[in-house]
Design a protein around this motif. Structure first.
Motif, PDB file in Angstrom:
ATOM      1  N   ARG A 151       0.841  -1.205   0.000  1.00  0.00           N
ATOM      2  CA  ARG A 151       0.000   0.000   0.000  1.00  0.00           C
ATOM      3  C   ARG A 151       0.873   1.252   0.000  1.00  0.00           C
ATOM      4  NH1 ARG A 151      -5.315  -1.182   1.201  1.00  0.00           N
ATOM      5  NH2 ARG A 151      -5.669  -3.300   1.966  1.00  0.00           N
ATOM      6  N   ASN A 152       1.978   1.183   0.768  1.00  0.00           N
ATOM      7  CA  ASN A 152       2.894   2.323   0.788  1.00  0.00           C
ATOM      8  C   ASN A 152       3.499   2.567  -0.587  1.00  0.00           C
ATOM      9  OD1 ASN A 152       2.450   2.756   3.468  1.00  0.00           O
ATOM     10  ND2 ASN A 152       4.323   1.777   4.171  1.00  0.00           N
ATOM     11  N   VAL A 153       3.907   1.475  -1.242  1.00  0.00           N
ATOM     12  CA  VAL A 153       4.468   1.609  -2.590  1.00  0.00           C
ATOM     13  C   VAL A 153       3.450   2.287  -3.495  1.00  0.00           C
ATOM     14  CG1 VAL A 153       5.187   0.327  -4.637  1.00  0.00           C
ATOM     15  CG2 VAL A 153       6.041  -0.346  -2.396  1.00  0.00           C
ATOM     16  N   HIS A 210      12.685  -3.745   1.133  1.00  0.00           N
ATOM     17  CA  HIS A 210      12.640  -3.593  -0.327  1.00  0.00           C
ATOM     18  C   HIS A 210      11.242  -3.416  -0.908  1.00  0.00           C
ATOM     19  CE1 HIS A 210      11.363  -7.710  -1.313  1.00  0.00           C
ATOM     20  NE2 HIS A 210      12.177  -8.124  -0.367  1.00  0.00           N
ATOM     21  N   SER A 211      10.234  -4.138  -0.379  1.00  0.00           N
ATOM     22  CA  SER A 211       8.849  -3.961  -0.822  1.00  0.00           C
ATOM     23  C   SER A 211       8.673  -4.005  -2.332  1.00  0.00           C
ATOM     24  CB  SER A 211       8.285  -2.627  -0.319  1.00  0.00           C
ATOM     25  OG  SER A 211       8.207  -2.644   1.061  1.00  0.00           O
ATOM     26  N   LEU A 212       9.374  -4.907  -2.988  1.00  0.00           N
ATOM     27  CA  LEU A 212       9.114  -5.117  -4.408  1.00  0.00           C
ATOM     28  C   LEU A 212       7.847  -5.953  -4.523  1.00  0.00           C
ATOM     29  CD1 LEU A 212      12.712  -5.955  -5.672  1.00  0.00           C
ATOM     30  CD2 LEU A 212      11.544  -3.765  -5.681  1.00  0.00           C
ATOM     31  N   GLY A 229      15.099  -1.818  -5.451  1.00  0.00           N
ATOM     32  CA  GLY A 229      14.322  -0.833  -4.696  1.00  0.00           C
ATOM     33  C   GLY A 229      14.880   0.569  -4.875  1.00  0.00           C
ATOM     34  N   ILE A 230      16.209   0.666  -4.880  1.00  0.00           N
ATOM     35  CA  ILE A 230      16.854   1.963  -5.072  1.00  0.00           C
ATOM     36  C   ILE A 230      16.599   2.459  -6.498  1.00  0.00           C
ATOM     37  CG2 ILE A 230      19.086   3.138  -5.192  1.00  0.00           C
ATOM     38  CD1 ILE A 230      20.015   1.220  -2.919  1.00  0.00           C
ATOM     39  N   ALA A 231      16.706   1.540  -7.469  1.00  0.00           N
ATOM     40  CA  ALA A 231      16.450   1.926  -8.862  1.00  0.00           C
ATOM     41  C   ALA A 231      15.022   2.426  -9.024  1.00  0.00           C
ATOM     42  CB  ALA A 231      16.704   0.739  -9.789  1.00  0.00           C
ATOM     43  N   ARG A 232      14.084   1.743  -8.378  1.00  0.00           N
ATOM     44  CA  ARG A 232      12.681   2.159  -8.493  1.00  0.00           C
ATOM     45  C   ARG A 232      12.498   3.584  -7.962  1.00  0.00           C
ATOM     46  NH1 ARG A 232       8.305  -1.408  -5.427  1.00  0.00           N
ATOM     47  NH2 ARG A 232       9.525  -0.737  -3.644  1.00  0.00           N
TER      48      ARG A 232
END
Lengths: 299, 264
Positions: free
Chosen positions: A198-200, B86-88, B148-151
């Motif tokens: 959700r944060n993303v 990371h949350s990918l 994650g950094i690239a995103r």
């Protein structure tokens, strides 16, 4: 001193390791076909043979029990003899309800397809609403919990009264039977979407529609497919019962008709088909789920 | 001093039922453009809450965040976050994960081909172009964090927010990635705000280190300038007097004056 020993060791090992690697690289190319086929055959045998043995044993027991004189149910040999025509020619059509089993089954499957499709769409939509909004959950969840306990057939008189026709009533019964697990599982799936996702979505500023399509549905897909799988099972359970009451073409009424004409063998054959198709439907949804959610497993 | 990002009298009070907890009290901070600022503090001091407030994911109880003199209070790609874990999105490939943000941010300004080239450009920056068709489950933790950094970078944020970005990595991978981030900062000149609990990491990477007191009601205890020339080399700094002095100051702050009090 230790070091020098190690060094010699390493040098001594290196060429032989290289040779071993070369040999290993070559060997699998030689007998690949026959070996893989043999392995596949073995794996298939391990899966197929035990159920076949059990089936054969059960048929034998059934034959032994039912072939005595005065038995109320026919033995498998009688069943086969009685229903040979039905098995060999499932496509005949003598008008009315005197049709081959293929037509009965396809009529039932058609009703299930309609009812289940509506249930899938409505179920996922309502499940999303309930999973996403606390107020929708508070308002609707108690209602769902009560309604879902009502047996499928209890809806049939009501829907007959409303639609005044067998066909839409049967479809409605399918719908109302299979929609609850879809709603409930979708809602759980939506509620369990990790806050991270959700944060993303918030940082990227997805609009609600994009959020639904790109985050919610893929994230909740494993749960949704659990619901869909339970749903298809329930709808196949319900259609047979519903058709017994509404009549017309359909596997349910075929069974009821066979009972009324004391064709017990035909009932047994129909049950066999119902079981197989229920199994295939379940596998179909499970396979679809596996295909769709192959990337969704948590990393 | 030009204020690029300004935290203005931020308080944060969490309310659960009748109980209220004041997490942050009167946080004031100005960050210049191109600066690398670290926020360090013991766990539970509210530094992640502070980052969430800047990112717009949490709303401050009082006070606010100004970016280029405009108040920001909702999340947006101008403050892209690199999340700790990371949350990918696991159902998208590496390429698609980066593209998700790019497609939104540059929907009008770039053509489809340009956007895809831009995704590849950013994957190249973090040396992950080779894995563009892999899914997150198929790459290592360090690689995931690179993606994650690239995103985040690909959204061309005004401020890059790093939430303990190396916390979940092993020491060697961490060092490697720290060097990468330093090189990227050197090359692109981003404004970076990083949350960390690692003293060496803070001193090595930052221009300034913001030290937070223990919560509840955490405040900014001290701000330390790190006057080390860039580019910085990890090995050379190990014996550098300025580096050691800065490190000493942070350690003193964390372990003498604001020792972590175990919650009873």
């Amino acid at each position: 001193m230790n070091m020098s020993v190690k060094k010699i060791d390493a040098e001594g090992v290196a060429p032989s390791a290289g040779a071993a690697a070369a040999v290993v690289a070559m060997t699998p190319k030689r007998p690949p076909r026959s070996e893989t086929y043999a392995r596949m055959a073995k794996e298939a045998a391990v899966r197929v043979i035990p159920p076949l043995v059990v089936l054969a044993l059960l048929t034998l027991v059934w034959e032994l029990i039912c072939r005595r004189a005065g038995s109320t149910l026919p033995p498998p040999s009688r069943v086969f003899k009685d229903t040979k025509e039905l098995i060999l020619d499932p496509f005949f059509d003598h008008g009315g309800i005197d049709k081959g089993l293929f037509w009965h089954l396809s009529a039932s499957l058609q009703r299930v397809a309609y009812g289940y499709s509506i249930a899938a769409i409505v179920g996922i939509a309502l499940g999303t609403l309930v999973g996403q909004s606390v107020w929708a959950m508070r308002g609707l969840d108690p209602l769902f919990q009560v309604l879902r306990t009502i047996p499928p057939l209890a809806w049939l008189p009501l829907s007959l009264a409303a639609f005044r026709d067998g066909q839409p009533s049967a479809i409605f019964v399918i719908f109302i039977t299979s929609v609850w697990p879809i709603i409930i599982n979708t809602a759980v799936g939506i509620r369990n979407i990790p806050q991270d996702y959700r944060n993303v979505a918030a940082v990227v500023q997805l609009n609600p529609l994009e959020f639904f399509g790109k985050i919610m549905i893929p994230a909740a897909a494993p749960y949704i497919f659990t619901g869909l799988r339970i749903g298809i099972g329930l709808s196949w359970l319900a259609i047979v019962a519903a058709e017994m009451l509404i009549g017309g073409v359909g596997i349910g009424f075929f069974i009821w008709d066979a009972w009324n004409s004391s064709h017990i063998s035909e009932i047994i054959l129909a049950l066999f088909y119902v079981g197989i198709i229920g199994f295939v439907l379940d596998r179909l949804i499970a396979g679809l789920g596996k295909f769709v959610t192959h990337g969704t497993a948590q990393s | 001093m030009t204020a690029y990002l300004k935290l203005d009298h931020i308080d944060k009070i969490f309310t659960r039922g009748a109980a209220t907890t004041e997490v942050l009290k009167d946080i004031n901070l100005t960050i210049e453009k191109g600066e690398y600022v670290s926020i360090i503090g013991h766990s539970g001091c509210g530094k992640s809450t502070l980052l969430n407030i800047i990112a717009g994911l949490t709303v401050a109880s009082t006070g606010g965040v100004l970016l280029e003199n405009r108040e920001v209070n909702s999340p947006g790609p101008d403050r892209a976050v690199v999340f700790q874990n990371h949350s990918l999105l696991p159902w998208l490939t590496v390429f698609e994960n980066v593209k998700l943000g790019v497609d939104k941010v540059f929907a009008r300004t770039k053509t489809r081909a340009e956007r895809e080239a831009w995704v590849m450009h950013n994957l190249n920056l973090v040396q992950m172009a080779h894995a563009k068709d892999k899914r997150p489950s198929e790459i290592s933790g360090g690689m995931k964090q690179r993606v994650g950094i690239a995103r985040a970078l690909a959204m061309e944020p005004k401020v890059l927010l790093l939430d303990e970005p190396f916390g979940a990595l092993d020491a060697l991978t961490r060092a490697h990635l720290q060097d990468s981030v330093m090189a990227l900062h050197q090359k692109l000149g981003n404004t970076i705000l990083m949350i960390t609990h690692d003293v060496d990491e803070a001193v090595l990477l930052s221009d300034r280190i913001v030290m937070m007191t223990n919560g509840p009601s955490a405040r900014i205890g001290e701000v330390l300038d790190v006057p080390l020339a860039r580019p910085r080399k990890r090995l050379e700094l190990a014996s550098n007097a300025t580096y050691l002095k800065c490190r000493q100051r942070v350690l003193e702050f964390l372990y003498e004056r604001h020792r972590f009090v175990e919650a009873a």
